[in-house]
Design an enzyme around this catalytic site. Structure first.
Site, PDB file in Angstrom:
ATOM      1  N   ASN A 104      38.954  33.422  34.650  1.00  0.00           N
ATOM      2  CA  ASN A 104      39.365  34.666  35.291  1.00  0.00           C
ATOM      3  C   ASN A 104      38.321  35.229  36.249  1.00  0.00           C
ATOM      4  O   ASN A 104      38.620  36.104  37.053  1.00  0.00           O
ATOM      5  CB  ASN A 104      39.679  35.706  34.203  1.00  0.00           C
ATOM      6  CG  ASN A 104      40.060  37.045  34.765  1.00  0.00           C
ATOM      7  OD1 ASN A 104      41.065  37.184  35.466  1.00  0.00           O
ATOM      8  ND2 ASN A 104      39.245  38.057  34.491  1.00  0.00           N
ATOM      9  N   TYR A 169      37.485  35.769  50.449  1.00  0.00           N
ATOM     10  CA  TYR A 169      38.248  35.817  49.199  1.00  0.00           C
ATOM     11  C   TYR A 169      39.494  34.939  49.287  1.00  0.00           C
ATOM     12  O   TYR A 169      39.830  34.215  48.337  1.00  0.00           O
ATOM     13  CB  TYR A 169      38.625  37.264  48.903  1.00  0.00           C
ATOM     14  CG  TYR A 169      39.224  37.491  47.534  1.00  0.00           C
ATOM     15  CD1 TYR A 169      38.486  37.235  46.383  1.00  0.00           C
ATOM     16  CD2 TYR A 169      40.517  37.985  47.398  1.00  0.00           C
ATOM     17  CE1 TYR A 169      39.034  37.461  45.118  1.00  0.00           C
ATOM     18  CE2 TYR A 169      41.062  38.221  46.145  1.00  0.00           C
ATOM     19  CZ  TYR A 169      40.323  37.949  45.011  1.00  0.00           C
ATOM     20  OH  TYR A 169      40.863  38.170  43.767  1.00  0.00           O
ATOM     21  N   LYS A 173      40.330  31.760  46.884  1.00  0.00           N
ATOM     22  CA  LYS A 173      41.518  31.695  46.043  1.00  0.00           C
ATOM     23  C   LYS A 173      42.433  30.538  46.440  1.00  0.00           C
ATOM     24  O   LYS A 173      43.066  29.909  45.577  1.00  0.00           O
ATOM     25  CB  LYS A 173      42.279  33.021  46.098  1.00  0.00           C
ATOM     26  CG  LYS A 173      41.571  34.162  45.372  1.00  0.00           C
ATOM     27  CD  LYS A 173      41.355  33.860  43.888  1.00  0.00           C
ATOM     28  CE  LYS A 173      40.876  35.088  43.117  1.00  0.00           C
ATOM     29  NZ  LYS A 173      40.681  34.795  41.674  1.00  0.00           N
TER      30      LYS A 173
END
Length: 261
Positions: A104, A169, A173
């Site tokens: 996570n 980011y 991802k």
């Protein structure tokens, strides 16, 4: 658009009874913390980790009051290979085996590409993509020896869609998504499933602190239900992917939103 109200909290059904799990970045009120609680409610033994030691110990104590004997905590900075190794060694010493890993840990930020420094780029990539890689590698090594397991990575809809100021980011991802698919092919040979969730806006206090009200309003307007997700709603999907109900799923990135491209 008027938002639809959040549904009632779903009780546990013992879907993970007898299973052991490691969850990274699980010290706070976000998806990691919600996943730890949901796993405990589903009967799992859970080892939570986070780079923020104080918050981690506080969350461990909170969960232990409700689930005595079922939760332990070990600090871990996923950018440090030594700490990652220690985390998984602790899991083996504590439980004897490892059934589920939830990767996570991630780090965001906002910067126009023309102003973004090498340090900003590298820091986000190191936590979000390389950190997932380090933990995924350690988990696969462990599960390969014991013969089976489940890994769930946390991606994001921003790995699919474009958003100004989010190049680092989004790249990280999107990398988590690709890493998930490649790892799933390799891991299938020894009975390990690897999937990912791709949330959009799961609001929690920390995110609210670092995001402007204007951006939150804009992001909320993109949602089909006209509201943000609750972190536990994302955690429910992670429970599904970790459970036997998804036994034939691997290499998938499951959107927890309406925003799959």
């Amino acid at each position: 658009m008027t938002g639809v109200e959040s549904p009632s909290y779903t009780p546990g059904h013992g879907l993970l009874r007898g299973r052991t799990a490691v969850i990274t970045a699980a010290a706070g009120a976000g998806i990691g913390g919600a996943t730890a609680r949901r796993f405990l409610e589903e009967g799992a033994q859970v080892l939570i980790s986070d780079a923020h030691t104080r918050r981690l110990k506080e969350h461990e104590a909170e969960l232990a009051r409700e689930f005595p004997g079922a939760v332990t905590a070990t600090p871990c900075d996923v950018t440090d290979e030594t700490q990652v190794r220690a985390l998984f060694e602790t899991a083996h010493r504590t439980h004897g085996r490892l059934d589920i890993v939830v990767n996570n840990a991630g780090l965001g930020g906002t910067a126009p590409l023309t102003d973004m420094t090498d340090e900003q780029w590298s820091t986000v990539l190191d936590v979000t993509l390389s950190g997932t890689f380090r933990c995924l590698r350690a988990a696969l090594r462990s599960m390969k020896e014991t013969g089976g397991g489940v890994i769930v990575n946390n991606a994001s809809v921003i790995g699919w869609r474009a958003q100004a100021g989010q190049a680092h980011y989004a790249a990280a991802k999107a990398g988590v998504m690709a890493l998930t698919r490649c790892a799933a092919i390799e891991a299938a040979a020894y009975g390990v499933r690897v999937n990912a969730v791709s949330p959009s806006l799961a609001l929690h206090p920390h995110l609210a602190k670092v995001t402007t009200p204007e951006l939150l309003e804009e992001l909320t307007a993109r949602e089909a239900f006209g509201r943000h997700a609750e972190p536990w709603e994302v955690a429910n999907v992670i429970v599904f992917l970790a459970s036997g109900y998804s036994s034939y799923m691997t290499g998938e990135v499951v959107a927890v939103s309406s925003q799959h491209p």
